[in-house]
Design a protein around this motif. Structure first.
Motif, mmCIF file in Angstrom:
data_model
loop_
_atom_site.group_PDB
_atom_site.id
_atom_site.type_symbol
_atom_site.label_atom_id
_atom_site.label_comp_id
_atom_site.label_asym_id
_atom_site.label_seq_id
_atom_site.Cartn_x
_atom_site.Cartn_y
_atom_site.Cartn_z
ATOM 1 N N HIS A 15 0.695 -1.268 -0.422
ATOM 2 C CA HIS A 15 -0.126 -0.131 0.683
ATOM 3 C C HIS A 15 1.388 1.174 -0.011
ATOM 4 C CE1 HIS A 15 -3.247 -2.285 2.377
ATOM 5 N NE2 HIS A 15 -3.186 -2.391 0.912
ATOM 6 N N THR A 16 1.671 1.288 0.424
ATOM 7 C CA THR A 16 2.340 2.352 0.906
ATOM 8 C C THR A 16 3.307 2.672 -0.599
ATOM 9 O OG1 THR A 16 3.534 1.817 3.175
ATOM 10 C CG2 THR A 16 4.958 3.703 2.074
ATOM 11 N N MET A 19 0.961 3.606 -2.711
ATOM 12 C CA MET A 19 0.514 5.512 -2.513
ATOM 13 C C MET A 19 1.230 6.313 -3.279
ATOM 14 S SD MET A 19 -1.177 5.492 1.127
ATOM 15 C CE MET A 19 -0.690 4.885 1.995
ATOM 16 N N VAL A 41 -5.428 -0.646 5.110
ATOM 17 C CA VAL A 41 -4.186 0.219 5.032
ATOM 18 C C VAL A 41 -4.037 0.512 6.284
ATOM 19 C CG1 VAL A 41 -2.880 1.954 4.221
ATOM 20 C CG2 VAL A 41 -5.003 1.384 2.843
ATOM 21 N N ASP A 43 -2.373 1.687 9.359
ATOM 22 C CA ASP A 43 -1.692 2.386 10.594
ATOM 23 C C ASP A 43 -0.158 3.103 10.327
ATOM 24 O OD1 ASP A 43 -2.500 6.074 10.935
ATOM 25 O OD2 ASP A 43 -3.158 5.113 13.468
ATOM 26 N N GLU A 46 4.958 5.849 7.598
ATOM 27 C CA GLU A 46 4.555 5.867 6.263
ATOM 28 C C GLU A 46 3.743 6.405 5.475
ATOM 29 O OE1 GLU A 46 5.944 3.626 8.576
ATOM 30 O OE2 GLU A 46 8.101 4.248 8.573
ATOM 31 N N ASN A 47 2.229 5.654 5.551
ATOM 32 C CA ASN A 47 1.300 5.649 5.002
ATOM 33 C C ASN A 47 0.722 6.813 5.850
ATOM 34 O OD1 ASN A 47 1.877 3.458 4.408
ATOM 35 N ND2 ASN A 47 0.708 1.989 5.365
ATOM 36 N N GLN A 50 2.523 8.994 2.994
ATOM 37 C CA GLN A 50 2.258 8.949 1.248
ATOM 38 C C GLN A 50 0.382 9.720 1.936
ATOM 39 O OE1 GLN A 50 4.343 8.803 -0.953
ATOM 40 N NE2 GLN A 50 5.602 9.079 1.022
#
Length: 91
Positions: A15-16, A19, A41, A43, A46-47, A50
């Protein structure tokens, strides 16, 4: 550089990175759809970074995972997104 394209980024495994890629593709003027798959996704810091990039790039994520607080794509919606895309990137 050619004309802008409609691109779909499938966030299946990372996911990261998905993004990051989705936000980056907007630099070239492409219309980008980011679709999260496979689970919620995480938490993480890094996320969060993004997610800010996506917001700045005007990319509104969607998801195939129900009840995530994002626009939900059912099977037909996902199929339509893929059918109308000029390119699909799977990460």
């Amino acid at each position: 550089m050619g004309a802008p394209k409609v691109l779909v980024v499938l966030a299946r495994h990372d996911h990261t990175e998905a993004m990051r890629v989705a936000a980056g593709l907007t630099i070239f003027g492409h219309a980008v759809r980011l679709i999260f798959m496979g689970g919620p996704v995480a938490d993480t810091p890094e996320n969060a970074v993004q997610a800010e990039s996506l917001e700045l790039a005007d990319v509104l994520p969607e998801t195939t995972v129900p009840d995530q607080g994002l626009p939900y794509l059912d099977t037909a919606g996902l199929a339509a997104a893929l059918a109308t895309a000029e390119a699909v990137i799977s990460l």
